[in-house]
Design a protein around this motif. Sequence first.
Motif, PDB file in Angstrom:
ATOM      1  N   SER A  23      20.174 -14.352 -11.627  1.00 41.88           N
ATOM      2  CA  SER A  23      20.102 -15.570 -11.719  1.00 41.88           C
ATOM      3  C   SER A  23      19.212 -15.932 -12.815  1.00 41.88           C
ATOM      4  O   SER A  23      18.440 -15.005 -13.286  1.00 41.88           O
ATOM      5  CB  SER A  23      20.044 -16.632 -10.687  1.00 41.88           C
ATOM      6  N   ALA A  24      19.379 -17.044 -13.568  1.00 40.45           N
ATOM      7  CA  ALA A  24      18.319 -17.356 -14.732  1.00 40.45           C
ATOM      8  C   ALA A  24      16.698 -16.841 -14.572  1.00 40.45           C
ATOM      9  O   ALA A  24      15.878 -16.797 -15.352  1.00 40.45           O
ATOM     10  CB  ALA A  24      18.678 -18.542 -15.302  1.00 40.45           C
ATOM     11  N   CYS A  25      16.190 -17.263 -13.292  1.00 37.91           N
ATOM     12  CA  CYS A  25      15.025 -17.038 -13.054  1.00 37.91           C
ATOM     13  C   CYS A  25      14.586 -15.875 -12.497  1.00 37.91           C
ATOM     14  O   CYS A  25      13.407 -15.533 -11.798  1.00 37.91           O
ATOM     15  CB  CYS A  25      14.516 -18.346 -11.998  1.00 37.91           C
ATOM     16  N   CYS A  26      15.531 -14.790 -12.289  1.00 36.65           N
ATOM     17  CA  CYS A  26      15.298 -13.437 -11.753  1.00 36.65           C
ATOM     18  C   CYS A  26      14.918 -12.537 -12.936  1.00 36.65           C
ATOM     19  O   CYS A  26      15.409 -12.720 -14.011  1.00 36.65           O
ATOM     20  CB  CYS A  26      16.519 -13.174 -10.920  1.00 36.65           C
ATOM     21  N   ILE A  27      14.474 -11.387 -12.476  1.00 37.64           N
ATOM     22  CA  ILE A  27      14.293 -10.485 -13.452  1.00 37.64           C
ATOM     23  C   ILE A  27      15.681 -10.045 -13.887  1.00 37.64           C
ATOM     24  O   ILE A  27      15.743  -9.716 -15.445  1.00 37.64           O
ATOM     25  CB  ILE A  27      13.581  -9.058 -12.720  1.00 37.64           C
ATOM     26  N   VAL A  28      16.837  -9.767 -13.463  1.00 42.49           N
ATOM     27  CA  VAL A  28      17.980  -9.325 -14.005  1.00 42.49           C
ATOM     28  C   VAL A  28      18.448 -10.578 -14.897  1.00 42.49           C
ATOM     29  O   VAL A  28      19.010 -10.164 -15.853  1.00 42.49           O
ATOM     30  CB  VAL A  28      19.106  -9.336 -12.788  1.00 42.49           C
ATOM     31  N   GLY A  29      18.204 -11.808 -14.720  1.00 44.20           N
ATOM     32  CA  GLY A  29      18.439 -12.810 -15.598  1.00 44.20           C
ATOM     33  C   GLY A  29      17.675 -12.766 -16.784  1.00 44.20           C
ATOM     34  O   GLY A  29      17.979 -12.967 -17.789  1.00 44.20           O
ATOM     35  N   ARG A  30      16.491 -12.221 -16.637  1.00 47.70           N
ATOM     36  CA  ARG A  30      15.506 -12.083 -17.769  1.00 47.70           C
ATOM     37  C   ARG A  30      16.069 -11.082 -18.829  1.00 47.70           C
ATOM     38  O   ARG A  30      15.992 -11.273 -19.985  1.00 47.70           O
ATOM     39  CB  ARG A  30      14.102 -11.932 -17.403  1.00 47.70           C
ATOM     40  N   LEU A  31      16.521 -10.052 -18.062  1.00 48.39           N
ATOM     41  CA  LEU A  31      16.993  -9.077 -19.021  1.00 48.39           C
ATOM     42  C   LEU A  31      18.419  -9.276 -19.577  1.00 48.39           C
ATOM     43  O   LEU A  31      18.507  -9.011 -20.739  1.00 48.39           O
ATOM     44  CB  LEU A  31      17.334  -7.828 -18.000  1.00 48.39           C
ATOM     45  N   ASP A  32      19.082 -10.071 -18.983  1.00 51.21           N
ATOM     46  CA  ASP A  32      20.335 -10.813 -19.512  1.00 51.21           C
ATOM     47  C   ASP A  32      19.963 -11.489 -20.884  1.00 51.21           C
ATOM     48  O   ASP A  32      20.421 -11.524 -21.974  1.00 51.21           O
ATOM     49  CB  ASP A  32      21.135 -11.504 -18.595  1.00 51.21           C
ATOM     50  N   GLN A  33      18.889 -12.567 -20.693  1.00 48.98           N
ATOM     51  CA  GLN A  33      18.607 -13.258 -21.755  1.00 48.98           C
ATOM     52  C   GLN A  33      18.029 -12.417 -22.983  1.00 48.98           C
ATOM     53  O   GLN A  33      18.230 -12.781 -24.071  1.00 48.98           O
ATOM     54  CB  GLN A  33      17.491 -14.325 -21.299  1.00 48.98           C
ATOM     55  N   ARG A  34      17.270 -11.411 -22.700  1.00 51.52           N
ATOM     56  CA  ARG A  34      16.749 -10.535 -23.804  1.00 51.52           C
ATOM     57  C   ARG A  34      17.898  -9.830 -24.395  1.00 51.52           C
ATOM     58  O   ARG A  34      17.763  -9.751 -25.540  1.00 51.52           O
ATOM     59  CB  ARG A  34      15.725  -9.443 -23.057  1.00 51.52           C
ATOM     60  N   ILE A  35      18.896  -9.217 -23.627  1.00 50.54           N
ATOM     61  CA  ILE A  35      19.932  -8.512 -24.386  1.00 50.54           C
ATOM     62  C   ILE A  35      20.560  -9.519 -25.172  1.00 50.54           C
ATOM     63  O   ILE A  35      21.077  -9.236 -26.412  1.00 50.54           O
ATOM     64  CB  ILE A  35      20.798  -8.034 -23.257  1.00 50.54           C
ATOM     65  N   SER A  36      20.953 -10.883 -24.726  1.00 52.37           N
ATOM     66  CA  SER A  36      21.617 -11.709 -25.585  1.00 52.37           C
ATOM     67  C   SER A  36      20.801 -12.294 -26.912  1.00 52.37           C
ATOM     68  O   SER A  36      21.312 -12.188 -28.034  1.00 52.37           O
ATOM     69  CB  SER A  36      21.864 -13.087 -24.626  1.00 52.37           C
ATOM     70  N   MET A  37      19.508 -12.188 -26.681  1.00 52.26           N
ATOM     71  CA  MET A  37      18.671 -12.464 -28.030  1.00 52.26           C
ATOM     72  C   MET A  37      19.226 -11.540 -28.895  1.00 52.26           C
ATOM     73  O   MET A  37      19.039 -11.556 -30.138  1.00 52.26           O
ATOM     74  CB  MET A  37      17.281 -12.923 -27.597  1.00 52.26           C
ATOM     75  N   LEU A  38      18.823 -10.211 -28.518  1.00 53.17           N
ATOM     76  CA  LEU A  38      18.933  -9.103 -29.507  1.00 53.17           C
ATOM     77  C   LEU A  38      20.408  -8.822 -30.000  1.00 53.17           C
ATOM     78  O   LEU A  38      20.430  -8.497 -31.274  1.00 53.17           O
ATOM     79  CB  LEU A  38      18.520  -7.753 -28.751  1.00 53.17           C
ATOM     80  N   THR A  39      21.349  -8.968 -29.304  1.00 51.65           N
ATOM     81  CA  THR A  39      22.655  -8.884 -29.764  1.00 51.65           C
ATOM     82  C   THR A  39      23.650  -9.889 -30.144  1.00 51.65           C
ATOM     83  O   THR A  39      24.203  -9.849 -30.893  1.00 51.65           O
ATOM     84  CB  THR A  39      23.333  -8.045 -28.440  1.00 51.65           C
ATOM     85  N   GLY A  40      23.188 -10.875 -29.711  1.00 51.67           N
ATOM     86  CA  GLY A  40      23.723 -12.404 -30.312  1.00 51.67           C
ATOM     87  C   GLY A  40      24.874 -12.508 -29.444  1.00 51.67           C
ATOM     88  O   GLY A  40      25.700 -13.438 -29.735  1.00 51.67           O
ATOM     89  N   LEU A  41      24.923 -11.816 -28.412  1.00 54.15           N
ATOM     90  CA  LEU A  41      26.315 -11.637 -27.757  1.00 54.15           C
ATOM     91  C   LEU A  41      26.210 -12.663 -26.061  1.00 54.15           C
ATOM     92  O   LEU A  41      24.979 -12.684 -25.672  1.00 54.15           O
ATOM     93  CB  LEU A  41      26.967 -10.364 -26.884  1.00 54.15           C
TER      94      LEU A  41
END
Length: 542
Positions: free
Chosen positions: A396-414
Amino acid sequence: MNFPALAYVICCIVFVAVIHKSVGEMYTSLLNVKQAINVERKLIDYLKTYIDHELERLEDIKRFYAKVSDLHTGLYKGPTTAMSNPLVAFTLIKRLHSEWLNVVYSNEALENAQALRSGYEEEEAHLPKVEDLQGAAQGLMRLQDVYALQVSSLVRGRFQRLTNGEAIDVYMPAVSVSLTGDDCFLVGKVAYEQEDYYHSVQWLEESVRLFRGAGGQWSPENEGTLEDALDHLAFSHFKTGNVSHALSVSHELLHHDPTNGRVLQNVEKYEKLLVAAGPPRGDRMRRPTSTYLRTRETYERLCQTQGSQPMHFENPRLFCDYFTNDNHALRLQPIRREVLNLQPYVVLYHDFITDTEAEDIKNLAQPGLRRSVVAAGEKQATADYRISKSAWLKGSACCIVGRLDQRISMLTGLNVKHPYGEYLQVVNYGIGGHYEPHFDHATSPSSPVFKLKTGNRVATFMIYLSPVEAGGSTAFIYANFSVPVVEKAAIFWWNLHRNGQGDVDTLHAGCPVLIGDKWVANKWVHEYGQEFQHRCSLNPDE
């Protein structure tokens, strides 16, 4: 917005897709192999207790032996009147009737052995199965093949290949161990039972050499003997067409077992074959062909370079920079980007993840690790060309997996949120763990990839969670380059062309891990949900 404390805690929980306890298939994950060390520590304790008890029992037996021996060297060698003493006569009769009986048929030895067996049986569920031994042996043979390693060097604990007739170290491990004749016998036997005589000959020859060096002496922990190794080796030579060697080995076997009727018949058959065939035509040993791996030569060459491509970085269009992707969150702390290849477009993001985050991801995944599967029609199944274990993590958005998802999205724009991005898959490779050449995108309309109903896998984002000492590179077969494991980095590539067709140049493989414990995390992004992030081209052929 302020969440209640309980809601916040629930939000931060990472759910593991499968939570059943992992059993079996130990060889497919190095984590499970490491866990087996604790099991053997318990067995060592049981064995130490058994030895202590047996030593006490043997001391009692030695004391009884000394007592009886002293009587025969002293009292009973004296005057014959010794037996006229009723006390002497009584003790002799009593000793022969009951004391010898108690010593010979003592339950103490049985009780000690039974206690050891009971301790062993308590740990039996956590011990490797026969398929683990077979899988580990196949892992050694895979490393032998892919990295062109000499069996004779592996037996000595060295990783060497022949180059211009000289043995060259491929890698010098920090910790090394030599193999015994029985170790080599078991590897050769696995190959033998699979009718893979190319490998069985090489490993059984080493087994015979080591058994000979030990004088053919058998140890209680061994499964095989010199005779067993000779027997398997003779037939392996025969199956590879080397009848003269089969005959020679059979003669040696008869020296140890002259009345073996089956071997006598084989000798007669081999002699007739040699007479009929004339002079030997040389060694015809050939490595077994692979029904799945059609790009073996390129795959193995790329794996052997372990990520080092001599001409690769001379392309002026390839570059390194500090990348922000025009994202406000990255402007103060841009990421180091290394463009590795243009067709297909492959990029490496250095220091994508921290040590703490990598360890947290691995720890969260451990309870759910299961044997990795591949697409088999509409279903999924295990396969020898993929040796690893994996787990799926939801976040979820406040978990480590969520943080990784957010970081991937920032780098790829996806858009990587589920279902437009699959859950994070964490993978741990096993002994010689690998994934032979494959596509990440679906190549069949019936593929399980389409179950999310969000289209095909448009892109792959793979995070390296651990370092690897040797091997484990990601090899792009048709693009003809490979990428070494770079700790804490992430590699990204597009699987589909802009027109939605699969990019055949993304055929890639995870090379076998030679030395090390390889962990990766995969994030697969699907077509749907990216309409405004990854637009189609006006050119239908692009």
